[in-house]
Motif scaffolding. Sequence first.
Motif: not given
Length: 181
Positions: A155-181
Amino acid sequence: MKKLFISQPMRDKTDEEILAEREKAVKVAKEMLNEEVEVIDSFFQKAPHDAKPLWHLAKSLELLATADVAFFCTDWEKYRGCRIEHTCANEYGIQIIRNMTLEPFKERRVALTKYELADIKTHLIRAEEHYKKQLYFWEQLALRKDSKGELEYPNVVENIKFLRGLKWDVERLLKKIKKME
């Protein structure tokens, strides 16, 4: 039952006004948490006559350290002591409530304060660090092969894919917050 700390502006308010606001805060906190609360008494009616503001803040922080939830009353962001209490609650993981109304969330227009935005950013940065560490761990597991040359942990491949998606989502949200500041 959660222990509730109430942070509220007190300067230029009568004891009656302070106590009424605290009563309202308790009611809202109980409703929002959907449980009874034990109120931490942070209203120092018998403080030394010559007590300086820093004395009050020190006592408040001592009490805040025992809280599960910190309730910040209206206009807290305009007062230095309340802002310091808010920073401490945020940095030390104490749940924060800032809403003095029981109106359903969807029925009111909400604008984030710079403090709320900072809270969100802090939590996202912590989440991003967590996902990076987990991703590194799972990527190391992906290097392990069994005697047949297959992945030791299927299940390592599925977990890596899932974690990359979460990390990408967080990075996207942080970029949006930076624009709001």
